[in-house]
Design a protein around this motif. Sequence first.
Motif, PDB file in Angstrom:
ATOM      1  N   GLU A 299       2.133   1.797  -3.452  1.00 12.37           N
ATOM      2  CA  GLU A 299       1.065   2.277  -4.316  1.00 12.37           C
ATOM      3  C   GLU A 299       0.809   3.768  -4.105  1.00 12.37           C
ATOM      4  OE1 GLU A 299      -3.524   1.105  -5.453  1.00 12.37           O
ATOM      5  OE2 GLU A 299      -2.715   0.537  -3.504  1.00 12.37           O
ATOM      6  N   VAL A 300       0.782   4.196  -2.854  1.00 10.15           N
ATOM      7  CA  VAL A 300       0.535   5.611  -2.556  1.00 10.15           C
ATOM      8  C   VAL A 300       1.684   6.476  -3.077  1.00 10.15           C
ATOM      9  CG1 VAL A 300       0.365   7.273  -0.662  1.00 10.15           C
ATOM     10  CG2 VAL A 300      -0.981   5.180  -0.606  1.00 10.15           C
TER      11      VAL A 300
ATOM     12  N   TYR B  54       1.330   6.307  -7.122  1.00  7.11           N
ATOM     13  CA  TYR B  54       0.131   6.957  -7.646  1.00  7.11           C
ATOM     14  C   TYR B  54      -0.504   7.819  -6.565  1.00  7.11           C
ATOM     15  CZ  TYR B  54       0.678   3.247 -11.073  1.00  7.11           C
ATOM     16  OH  TYR B  54       1.189   2.394 -12.009  1.00  7.11           O
ATOM     17  N   PRO B  55       0.053   8.998  -6.316  1.00  8.47           N
ATOM     18  CA  PRO B  55      -0.538   9.841  -5.264  1.00  8.47           C
ATOM     19  C   PRO B  55      -1.955  10.280  -5.654  1.00  8.47           C
ATOM     20  CG  PRO B  55       1.157  11.039  -6.451  1.00  8.47           C
ATOM     21  CD  PRO B  55       1.175   9.630  -6.954  1.00  8.47           C
ATOM     22  N   ILE B  56      -2.764  10.455  -4.648  1.00  8.56           N
ATOM     23  CA  ILE B  56      -4.147  10.868  -4.891  1.00  8.56           C
ATOM     24  C   ILE B  56      -4.143  12.292  -5.431  1.00  8.56           C
ATOM     25  CG2 ILE B  56      -6.371  11.339  -3.806  1.00  8.56           C
ATOM     26  CD1 ILE B  56      -5.611   9.178  -1.739  1.00  8.56           C
TER      27      ILE B  56
ATOM     28  N   HIS C 116       0.835  -1.202   0.000  1.00  6.14           N
ATOM     29  CA  HIS C 116       0.000   0.000   0.000  1.00  6.14           C
ATOM     30  C   HIS C 116       0.874   1.258   0.000  1.00  6.14           C
ATOM     31  CE1 HIS C 116      -3.439   2.564   0.699  1.00  6.14           C
ATOM     32  NE2 HIS C 116      -2.793   3.119   1.712  1.00  6.14           N
ATOM     33  N   PHE C 117       1.960   1.226   0.772  1.00  5.41           N
ATOM     34  CA  PHE C 117       2.886   2.359   0.834  1.00  5.41           C
ATOM     35  C   PHE C 117       3.492   2.635  -0.541  1.00  5.41           C
ATOM     36  CE2 PHE C 117       6.962   4.366   2.009  1.00  5.41           C
ATOM     37  CZ  PHE C 117       6.505   5.364   2.852  1.00  5.41           C
TER      38      PHE C 117
END
Length: 149
Positions: free
Chosen positions: A137-138, A141-143, A134-135
């Motif tokens: 992925e964030v 691909y930042p929100i 998850h880290f």
Amino acid sequence: MNTINSSNFLLPNIADKLCSYQKERVSLMINDFIEINKQMDSYHFEYCPKCGAYHPVLVKAGKTKAGKQMLKCNACNKRFVCDHGQLTFYSHQSQAKWNDLIIQTQNGNSILKTAAKINVNEFTAFRMRHKYLHFIEVMEYPIQAYERD
């Protein structure tokens, strides 16, 4: 990372009473404390994670039970751990275990193999791997903030 032999720090009469596993654990704990101190010397917060103040004035404010350095923001008087927002935040596992988990994950090893390698329960290894993925992925691909019409 340099590994320190725990027998250098243990008195001979204490070292004789410990098994090899316990000596290894002491050595890993000492290495983790040294690594935390190195990170603390070079860690910099541009914003306070609690109040958002730009370039906050931070002072040391004790340590957690796990030995992590706590900091206090002078603007909001709130305390936080120096690894706030990092992968190891709110983790009871050592940095060495996280490093091994990352290597095992990148090599494509199973949860069972990873758990055996880092000496944790399979469910703990699963949660650690989930947090790591998850880290990544964030970070990749930042929100994106959306604009309101």
